[in-house]
Design an enzyme around this catalytic site. Structure first.
Site: not given
Ligand code: ATR
Length: 280
Positions: A15, A66, A87, A103, A127, A131, A151, A217, A239
Site C-alpha cells: 500500500s 469494502k 473505502n 474512489d 468490466g 471497481a 463486460n 497502475y 490509475g
Molecule cells: P473488482 O473489485 O476489481 O471490480 P470484480 O468485482 O471481481 O473485481 O470484477 C472483476 C471484473 O474484471 C469483472 O468485470 C470481470 O469480468 P466478469 O464479470 O466476466 O467476471 C473482469 N475480468 C476479470 N478477468 C477478465 C478477463 N480475463 N477478461 C475480461 N474481463 C475480465
C-alpha cells in the site's frame, strides 16, 4: 497525542497510502499518524472495533474488505449506497461511524486534472465488477453523451445499467458487440491485467483525440495501455492519480483541508520508476 488513521487490507504491504498521507501532512502541516494494517479475512469487524476503541479517527479500506466496511458503517453517504462499497470510514464527534466512497471521485478528478473532457463525450468502460460500480455515479455526473459498459459476463453489465439508468444514457454490451463503434474515452475497470490476462478488444474503437485510462497502475504501462498506444491513442493514463485522488478525498473528509494531488502523483511516479530501474 495526534489523531490516528489507517488503511486496512489483505494484502497490505504494497500500500502506498501511508506515503501519500505523509506527503499531504507535509504540505498542510496537519499533525496525524497514518499506518497500514494487515487484517485477517473474517476479522474486519474485530479489527475496526479495536482501532476505533483505541481512539482512531478514520480508516481507508481496500480489498477485500469494502463490503465489510459498507456493513460496518452506522450510516452511509448516498454515493456509497449506490456504489455498494465503502473505502472510507469517518468517526464522527458523537462516536458514530459514517461510510463513504472516494474512489470514483478520485478517478474523475484525475481525468479532469489532466484536462480530459468527459461532458458530451462517448465513454466506454470495460468490466462490471465492484471497481466499475464504484465509479459510475461520478462519471455520469460529468454528463457524457452516453456511457457503454462492456463486460465478459453480459448479465453483470446489464445489472449495472438497471441500477444506474436514472443518472444518464447507459448501455450494456459484450466485447464482441463493440466492433464497428468508436469512443472518446475508454476506461479499463477489469481485473484482467492483475491476473496477467488480457481483454480481447476489436480494433478501431478509438475516435480521433480519444483518451484511455486504466484504473490499475504499475511501474510500466499496463497491457491495456499498451493496446491503446498500438491503436494510436495519445492521451493515456494509469490509475496512480486515482489512488492519490481517493486519498485526497479521504484527507479532506477527515481534516477538512484539500491537499494538492499533482506533486504527490509526480513524486510517487518518480519513486516507482527509480525502484524499477534498480530492480532491472
Ligand atoms: P473488482 O473489485 O476489481 O471490480 P470484480 O468485482 O471481481 O473485481 O470484477 C472483476 C471484473 O474484471 C469483472 O468485470 C470481470 O469480468 P466478469 O464479470 O466476466 O467476471 C473482469 N475480468 C476479470 N478477468 C477478465 C478477463 N480475463 N477478461 C475480461 N474481463 C475480465
Amino acid at each position: 497525542m495526534s489523531d490516528s488513521y489507517a488503511v486496512f487490507g489483505n494484502p497490505i504491504a504494497q500500500s502506498k497510502s501511508p506515503a501519500i498521507h505523509r506527503h499531504f501532512c507535509e504540505q498542510t502541516g496537519e499533525d496525524m499518524t497514518y499506518t497500514k494494517q494487515l487484517v485477517a479475512e473474517g476479522e474486519f469487524q474485530t479489527a475496526a472495533d479495536a482501532f476505533f476503541a483505541d481512539g482512531g479517527r478514520g480508516l481507508n479500506i481496500t480489498s477485500p474488505f469494502k463490503l465489510d466496511a459498507f456493513q460496518y458503517a452506522d450510516r452511509r453517504t448516498p454515493r456509497a449506497e449506490r456504489a455498494g462499497a465503502v473505502n472510507l470510514l469517518i468517526k464522527e464527534n458523537d462516536g458514530s461511524i459514517t461510510g463513504d466512497t472516494s474512489d470514483g471521485v478520485g478517478m474523475v478528478n484525475d481525468m479532469l486534472n489532466m484536462g480530459w473532457e468527459l461532458g458530451g463525450k462517448k465513454l466506454l468502460i470495460l468490466g462490471a465488477g465492484g471497481a466499475v460500480r464504484g465509479v459510475l455515479e461520478p462519471l455520469l455526473g460529468q454528463q457524457p453523451a452516453n456511457l457503454t459498459i462492456a463486460n465478459r459476463t453480459l448479465a453483470k453489465a446489464e445489472q449495472l445499467v438497471k441500477d444506474f439508468h436514472d443518472l444518464g444514457e447507459l448501455k450494456a454490451c459484450s466485447f464482441d458487440d463493440l466492433a464497428g463503434r468508436q469512443f472518446d474515452v475508454i476506461i479499463n475497470g477489469t481485473s484482467a491485467g492483475l491476473h496477467g490476462e488480457r481483454v480481447n478488444l476489436p480494433a478501431n474503437l478509438l475516435a480521433p483525440d480519444s483518451a484511455c485510462y486504466d484504473m490499475s497502475y504499475a511501474a510500466e504501462p499496463t497491457g491495456f495501455l499498451c493496446w491503446a498506444e498500438r491503436e494510436g491513442c495519445k492521451q493515456l493514463s494509469d490509475g496512480l492519480g486515482m489512488l492519490v485522488g481517493q486519498a485526497a478525498e479521504s484527507f479532506y473528509a477527515w481534516r477538512h483541508i484539500r491537499p494538492e494531488v499533482v506533486p504527490v502523483i509526480t513524486e510517487l511516479r518518480r519513486k516507482m520508476t527509480e525502484s524499477k530501474k534498480k530492480a532491472s
